[in-house]
Design a protein around this motif. Structure first.
Motif, PDB file in Angstrom:
ATOM      1  N   LYS B  11       0.838  -1.219   0.000  1.00  0.00           N
ATOM      2  CA  LYS B  11       0.000   0.000   0.000  1.00  0.00           C
ATOM      3  C   LYS B  11       0.866   1.259   0.000  1.00  0.00           C
ATOM      4  O   LYS B  11       0.533   2.251  -0.648  1.00  0.00           O
ATOM      5  CB  LYS B  11      -0.909   0.022   1.241  1.00  0.00           C
ATOM      6  CG  LYS B  11      -2.185  -0.766   1.083  1.00  0.00           C
ATOM      7  CD  LYS B  11      -3.057  -0.542   2.313  1.00  0.00           C
ATOM      8  CE  LYS B  11      -4.144  -1.597   2.429  1.00  0.00           C
ATOM      9  NZ  LYS B  11      -4.786  -1.588   3.763  1.00  0.00           N
ATOM     10  N   GLU B  12       1.949   1.220   0.751  1.00  0.00           N
ATOM     11  CA  GLU B  12       2.846   2.372   0.790  1.00  0.00           C
ATOM     12  C   GLU B  12       3.449   2.633  -0.593  1.00  0.00           C
ATOM     13  O   GLU B  12       3.575   3.772  -1.020  1.00  0.00           O
ATOM     14  CB  GLU B  12       3.976   2.167   1.816  1.00  0.00           C
ATOM     15  CG  GLU B  12       3.520   2.197   3.270  1.00  0.00           C
ATOM     16  CD  GLU B  12       2.817   3.514   3.626  1.00  0.00           C
ATOM     17  OE1 GLU B  12       3.314   4.581   3.218  1.00  0.00           O
ATOM     18  OE2 GLU B  12       1.757   3.467   4.297  1.00  0.00           O
ATOM     19  N   LEU B  13       3.790   1.545  -1.276  1.00  0.00           N
ATOM     20  CA  LEU B  13       4.343   1.679  -2.623  1.00  0.00           C
ATOM     21  C   LEU B  13       3.307   2.291  -3.573  1.00  0.00           C
ATOM     22  O   LEU B  13       3.626   3.154  -4.394  1.00  0.00           O
ATOM     23  CB  LEU B  13       4.789   0.307  -3.147  1.00  0.00           C
ATOM     24  CG  LEU B  13       5.577   0.327  -4.467  1.00  0.00           C
ATOM     25  CD1 LEU B  13       6.977   0.873  -4.248  1.00  0.00           C
ATOM     26  CD2 LEU B  13       5.653  -1.071  -5.084  1.00  0.00           C
ATOM     27  N   ILE B  54       7.952   7.002 -11.936  1.00  0.00           N
ATOM     28  CA  ILE B  54       6.801   6.109 -11.992  1.00  0.00           C
ATOM     29  C   ILE B  54       7.158   4.851 -12.778  1.00  0.00           C
ATOM     30  O   ILE B  54       6.863   3.726 -12.356  1.00  0.00           O
ATOM     31  CB  ILE B  54       5.594   6.821 -12.654  1.00  0.00           C
ATOM     32  CG1 ILE B  54       5.129   7.975 -11.763  1.00  0.00           C
ATOM     33  CG2 ILE B  54       4.448   5.842 -12.895  1.00  0.00           C
ATOM     34  CD1 ILE B  54       4.037   8.831 -12.374  1.00  0.00           C
ATOM     35  N   HIS B  55       7.842   5.050 -13.904  1.00  0.00           N
ATOM     36  CA  HIS B  55       8.239   3.915 -14.732  1.00  0.00           C
ATOM     37  C   HIS B  55       9.155   2.972 -13.938  1.00  0.00           C
ATOM     38  O   HIS B  55       8.966   1.756 -13.935  1.00  0.00           O
ATOM     39  CB  HIS B  55       8.947   4.432 -15.984  1.00  0.00           C
ATOM     40  CG  HIS B  55       9.336   3.358 -16.944  1.00  0.00           C
ATOM     41  ND1 HIS B  55       8.427   2.758 -17.787  1.00  0.00           N
ATOM     42  CD2 HIS B  55      10.534   2.744 -17.180  1.00  0.00           C
ATOM     43  CE1 HIS B  55       9.045   1.833 -18.506  1.00  0.00           C
ATOM     44  NE2 HIS B  55      10.324   1.807 -18.161  1.00  0.00           N
ATOM     45  N   VAL B  56      10.123   3.555 -13.251  1.00  0.00           N
ATOM     46  CA  VAL B  56      11.066   2.737 -12.476  1.00  0.00           C
ATOM     47  C   VAL B  56      10.341   1.966 -11.371  1.00  0.00           C
ATOM     48  O   VAL B  56      10.558   0.766 -11.189  1.00  0.00           O
ATOM     49  CB  VAL B  56      12.198   3.624 -11.892  1.00  0.00           C
ATOM     50  CG1 VAL B  56      12.997   2.881 -10.838  1.00  0.00           C
ATOM     51  CG2 VAL B  56      13.111   4.120 -13.006  1.00  0.00           C
ATOM     52  N   LEU B  57       9.446   2.653 -10.673  1.00  0.00           N
ATOM     53  CA  LEU B  57       8.685   1.973  -9.602  1.00  0.00           C
ATOM     54  C   LEU B  57       7.891   0.796 -10.161  1.00  0.00           C
ATOM     55  O   LEU B  57       7.875  -0.294  -9.581  1.00  0.00           O
ATOM     56  CB  LEU B  57       7.684   2.941  -8.966  1.00  0.00           C
ATOM     57  CG  LEU B  57       8.083   3.683  -7.706  1.00  0.00           C
ATOM     58  CD1 LEU B  57       6.858   4.392  -7.128  1.00  0.00           C
ATOM     59  CD2 LEU B  57       8.657   2.735  -6.664  1.00  0.00           C
ATOM     60  N   SER B  58       7.241   1.036 -11.298  1.00  0.00           N
ATOM     61  CA  SER B  58       6.316   0.021 -11.832  1.00  0.00           C
ATOM     62  C   SER B  58       7.056  -1.205 -12.355  1.00  0.00           C
ATOM     63  O   SER B  58       6.457  -2.262 -12.541  1.00  0.00           O
ATOM     64  CB  SER B  58       5.436   0.630 -12.931  1.00  0.00           C
ATOM     65  OG  SER B  58       6.186   0.789 -14.110  1.00  0.00           O
ATOM     66  N   GLU B  87       0.589  -5.987 -12.053  1.00  0.00           N
ATOM     67  CA  GLU B  87       1.247  -7.062 -12.796  1.00  0.00           C
ATOM     68  C   GLU B  87       1.150  -6.804 -14.303  1.00  0.00           C
ATOM     69  O   GLU B  87       2.112  -6.987 -15.037  1.00  0.00           O
ATOM     70  CB  GLU B  87       0.614  -8.410 -12.457  1.00  0.00           C
ATOM     71  CG  GLU B  87       1.403  -9.562 -13.077  1.00  0.00           C
ATOM     72  CD  GLU B  87       0.809 -10.924 -12.783  1.00  0.00           C
ATOM     73  OE1 GLU B  87      -0.407 -10.997 -12.482  1.00  0.00           O
ATOM     74  OE2 GLU B  87       1.557 -11.916 -12.865  1.00  0.00           O
ATOM     75  N   LYS B  88      -0.019  -6.373 -14.716  1.00  0.00           N
ATOM     76  CA  LYS B  88      -0.229  -6.055 -16.120  1.00  0.00           C
ATOM     77  C   LYS B  88       0.776  -4.988 -16.578  1.00  0.00           C
ATOM     78  O   LYS B  88       1.426  -5.124 -17.607  1.00  0.00           O
ATOM     79  CB  LYS B  88      -1.652  -5.503 -16.275  1.00  0.00           C
ATOM     80  CG  LYS B  88      -2.353  -5.969 -17.526  1.00  0.00           C
ATOM     81  CD  LYS B  88      -3.812  -5.591 -17.475  1.00  0.00           C
ATOM     82  CE  LYS B  88      -4.344  -5.463 -18.885  1.00  0.00           C
ATOM     83  NZ  LYS B  88      -5.776  -5.209 -18.937  1.00  0.00           N
ATOM     84  N   GLU B  89       0.871  -3.957 -15.768  1.00  0.00           N
ATOM     85  CA  GLU B  89       1.766  -2.845 -16.063  1.00  0.00           C
ATOM     86  C   GLU B  89       3.230  -3.314 -16.040  1.00  0.00           C
ATOM     87  O   GLU B  89       4.020  -2.947 -16.909  1.00  0.00           O
ATOM     88  CB  GLU B  89       1.529  -1.760 -14.998  1.00  0.00           C
ATOM     89  CG  GLU B  89       2.207  -0.442 -15.226  1.00  0.00           C
ATOM     90  CD  GLU B  89       1.622   0.357 -16.394  1.00  0.00           C
ATOM     91  OE1 GLU B  89       0.541  -0.020 -16.896  1.00  0.00           O
ATOM     92  OE2 GLU B  89       2.280   1.322 -16.810  1.00  0.00           O
ATOM     93  N   TYR B  90       3.551  -4.114 -15.042  1.00  0.00           N
ATOM     94  CA  TYR B  90       4.912  -4.633 -14.902  1.00  0.00           C
ATOM     95  C   TYR B  90       5.301  -5.412 -16.155  1.00  0.00           C
ATOM     96  O   TYR B  90       6.335  -5.182 -16.756  1.00  0.00           O
ATOM     97  CB  TYR B  90       5.003  -5.528 -13.667  1.00  0.00           C
ATOM     98  CG  TYR B  90       6.376  -6.127 -13.443  1.00  0.00           C
ATOM     99  CD1 TYR B  90       7.343  -5.448 -12.710  1.00  0.00           C
ATOM    100  CD2 TYR B  90       6.712  -7.368 -13.986  1.00  0.00           C
ATOM    101  CE1 TYR B  90       8.604  -5.983 -12.515  1.00  0.00           C
ATOM    102  CE2 TYR B  90       7.975  -7.922 -13.801  1.00  0.00           C
ATOM    103  CZ  TYR B  90       8.920  -7.220 -13.061  1.00  0.00           C
ATOM    104  OH  TYR B  90      10.171  -7.758 -12.882  1.00  0.00           O
TER     105      TYR B  90
END
Lengths: 498, 498
Positions: B11-13, B54-58, B87-90
């Motif tokens: 949740k924090e992420l 955002i990209h790096v986090l995902s 997961e889809k985004e990852y």
């Protein structure tokens, strides 16, 4: 890693810090101007997150490594100065134990909301316990940070690096004697201006039109900034090419918006004219609160309350003003906008009494931090000093010790900057007159000449120079309150026939 | 770590991701409404930085660990769905090699600026080489991402998850036959409305007043949003309680602002009424482009172009409108705002021809991605289809293949959502009529009843349900274009006496 590579990586870190700051500043501007109320709750979490990111970066091991690797080793003067700033910030933040800092931040935000209530009710006792804890924290922090002579110096250094309690005591005591004598004379003058002549309905759109016109003439770059409406006027540099000012329109008193816009416009010119070589470093901002205030006050008082300014602009003003102003004589108008009158509220004070309001705060906070007085005695001490310096005594603490938010936000050491701004401005004005025909430039509306001079001497340096360094380089001497005294004496002798 | 602890950290992420997004969205709103021009250069660096974060986090290892730890293991339905989205985004991001992605992003932003020039000059050849590379990239990406039947499905899935090329081919071919026949009839009607009756000067402030009034009546929460002016109107959910719409005022044609504001207001109601349990997760937004568009079109067409709506609001409209509108008859007005006329530009198209514009784009991009046609043939193919479906042929590519920015931005697979939005809206409208006396609510201005119904059936779910799931739950069936056909036939038979 070569020094070049380290420099490059350090620059990336600085950019990262600036990216968080720019996001944060845009949010602050937005919150105070446009943001819908209900979005605040989620927004404050984001603000908390970004602030935390900046705090973590500034105290990171990585930051420490860069400081150690570059301090005294980089040949790039901008990077060298940036390292210095980062080190200062690193030390300041690292010296406070994490847990204490968190408690302090929580206390601070609670105290601010208690202050709102206390002020509304005029009940100091509500705020007292919070203020006591805040003073305790600040005394502890000051000890962590260290100081040479007076504990208060440690706090002062955050807002006005290089200026000490010793210096302030000297200049303020000299200034107080002169100012109280001047105010006394003004009070006794029978040749008083009549500010009621100014109090006519003045539609907001017209005030805005005139304010925009003056901002434009000052050289405010509207492609690198904007003017918006807000409750509490401010200027904010979101980035050096996006500097926004806000103002408040009181339709029954145009002075609020007009002088307010010019004041904030002075702050904005500083931020807009910082040298591009400093962009994306911690140096891309005003060097101190006091120097910043000197720029806003320069434009507000030395330009826009000047007789010559109105000789040129009274017609422009009238072209925006409603019919009640059309028959007003120039002399009545000029004297009315320069009324001097002891009053309770600092932010409504005129340019002569303003510094006295500041001295009261300075003396009280210095004594609080020095442990010489107690929080519970503040209301009485405040009122005594008001009576002593300004000859009036507040009936409610709402008009006294509770009027400013600063102490509730833990901002001890901040107030002197306001008075320093007046003195710096007068001293800079005096120096400018030696090089430029300032009077004629103001009279003829050639403000760009003034803007350029300030840009060259002050603005472009950002934080490359410390406040007293700027002052020395511009005026050839250290802080000297006599220029402010001379300016006020000359101006008001004429207005009040002293 | 216990599952509870993992959930908490996940949740924090998610919150962190939302914090970057909120900063980014505020910047986008600001850039399109208020930001001074010269601040853009530094601002774009910040935008780049935040997007990268955002990209790096995902695609981080940490994200992967959370997905593995929580997938099929958490009992919290919101978290379970969030994991699915992440997961889809990852996978989507991880499957593209870093280097290719960077090249693509660079190409994309260059192509967008080349598009501006190409459109201005009406010269497709300028854009052609960029478009060719973009198509190549998108074909490669689609292969990385994978698909079951048609390569285009991989792209479609980004905007309209669950909808396939097979479905689109079916519904679009059915719809095309009906629409072209209807348009043909309208063209031949001798009972045509006269839109010139609407073209009178209408001051911006008055248009704004009426737009605000309608937004208010729709239940747009002004404490959780605002209306501003911009060149290209849009709605943006900065957070679910800070949803901003913009509009453009054409003083010679009020339709732009009025219907535009209502359209964006429909988008905004969706974002404002997402269930609070979804806040600060990737589910706090519209479930697809098409469902989002169904909400805006519902309000724009099914409410604000409805006869009953104007029976109630024509007087309100007149109270804001200039004198030229005061003698206009209700019938002339209502028919004029519903003129159907084949035209070149999609964003100016009426509700009957709009979907035909979309089909042209769909067929062309599907064939491009499928490798059946080449970029260089686009202008000719485009014009042929325009002639075929709408009976008109553009003289310049500016009015043809160069009119939309989408392809230059790499957005292949996006266009169908617009037409889906029309069909979804008609289908939802039909379902609503079974449960509510919609006609009477519209007639009597009881929009809050409609807003509540949509809130309950659509808005609150955010991304908890996929688009076709929403459609099934609301209407009891899958995508069915006949509701749109029935609606258009009934409405325009009356207006054009077909």
């Amino acid at each position: 890693m070569t020094i070049k590579e380290t420099e490059q990586q350090f620059k990336e870190l600085l950019k990262e810090q600036k990216a968080y700051e720019e996001s944060l500043y845009l949010m602050m501007w937005d919150l105070r101007t446009k943001a819908p109320r209900k979005g605040m709750e989620l927004r404050s979490e984001v603000i908390g997150f970004l602030s935390q990111k900046i705090h973590v970066l500034s105290t990171s091991d990585q930051m420490k490594q860069f400081i150690d690797a570059l301090k005294g080793k980089t040949n790039d003067p901008v990077l060298a100065k940036s390292v210095e700033e980062c080190e200062k910030e690193y030390n300041r933040n690292k010296k406070i134990p994490e847990q204490e800092y968190k408690e302090y931040v929580t206390l601070q935000s609670r105290a601010e909301s208690v202050w709102t209530e206390a002020r509304e009710k005029g009940d100091f006792s509500l705020l007292q316990p919070y203020l006591e804890k805040l003073v305790d924290f600040k005394r502890k922090f000051a000890e962590y940070w260290g100081y040479e002579k007076h504990i208060y110096d440690a706090l002062l250094d955050m807002y006005e690096p290089g200026v000490t309690t010793e210096t302030l005591d000297q200049v303020f005591s000299a200034l107080r004697i002169e100012l109280t004598a001047l105010v006394e004379k003004v009070n006794q003058s029978s040749h008083k201006p009549n500010p009621e002549l100014l109090q006519h309905h003045f539609p907001k759109e017209k005030q805005e039109g005139f304010s925009l016109e003056i901002l434009k003439r000052m050289g405010f770059d509207f492609e690198a900034g904007r003017l918006d409406e807000t409750v509490h006027p401010f200027a904010i540099g979101i980035n050096p090419k996006d500097v926004r000012v806000t103002t408040r329109y009181d339709e029954e008193d145009f002075r609020m918006a007009v002088f307010g816009t010019i004041h904030e416009g002075g702050h904005a010119l500083y931020e807009q004219n910082i040298d591009p070589s400093l962009y994306q470093t911690p140096l891309a901002g005003g060097t101190s609160m006091g120097i910043h205030e000197s720029q806003s006050l320069f434009w507000e008082n030395f330009v826009a309350r000047d007789e010559g300014f109105w000789e040129n602009h009274f017609d422009v003003f009238k072209s925006f003003a409603p019919k009640e102003f059309q028959d007003l004589s120039f002399d009545d108008f000029y004297r009315a906008i320069n009324e001097v009158k002891p009053s309770f509220i600092r932010i409504e004070a005129d340019e002569m009494t303003y510094a006295l309001h500041i001295m009261i705060r300075y003396e009280l906070e210095k004594a609080l931090i020095g442990g010489e007085i107690e929080v519970k005695d503040l209301p009485r001490l405040w009122n005594d000093k008001m009576e002593d310096y300004l000859g009036i005594r507040p009936e409610s603490d709402r008009d006294g010790v509770l009027q400013d938010i600063h102490w509730s936000g833990g901002d001890f050491g901040y107030f002197p900057s306001y008075a320093l701004g007046y003195m710096y401005a007068a001293q800079i004005h005096h120096a400018m007159k030696k090089e430029l025909d300032v009077e004629s430039f103001i009279r003829n509306g050639q403000f760009l000449k003034i803007k350029e001079w300030l840009g060259n001497k002050v603005h472009r340096y950002g934080k490359m120079k410390q406040p007293l360094e700027i002052l020395k380089d511009v005026t050839g001497e250290g802080l000297n309150p006599s220029y402010l005294v001379d300016y006020l004496t000359e101006k008001y002798t004429k207005i009040y026939k002293l």
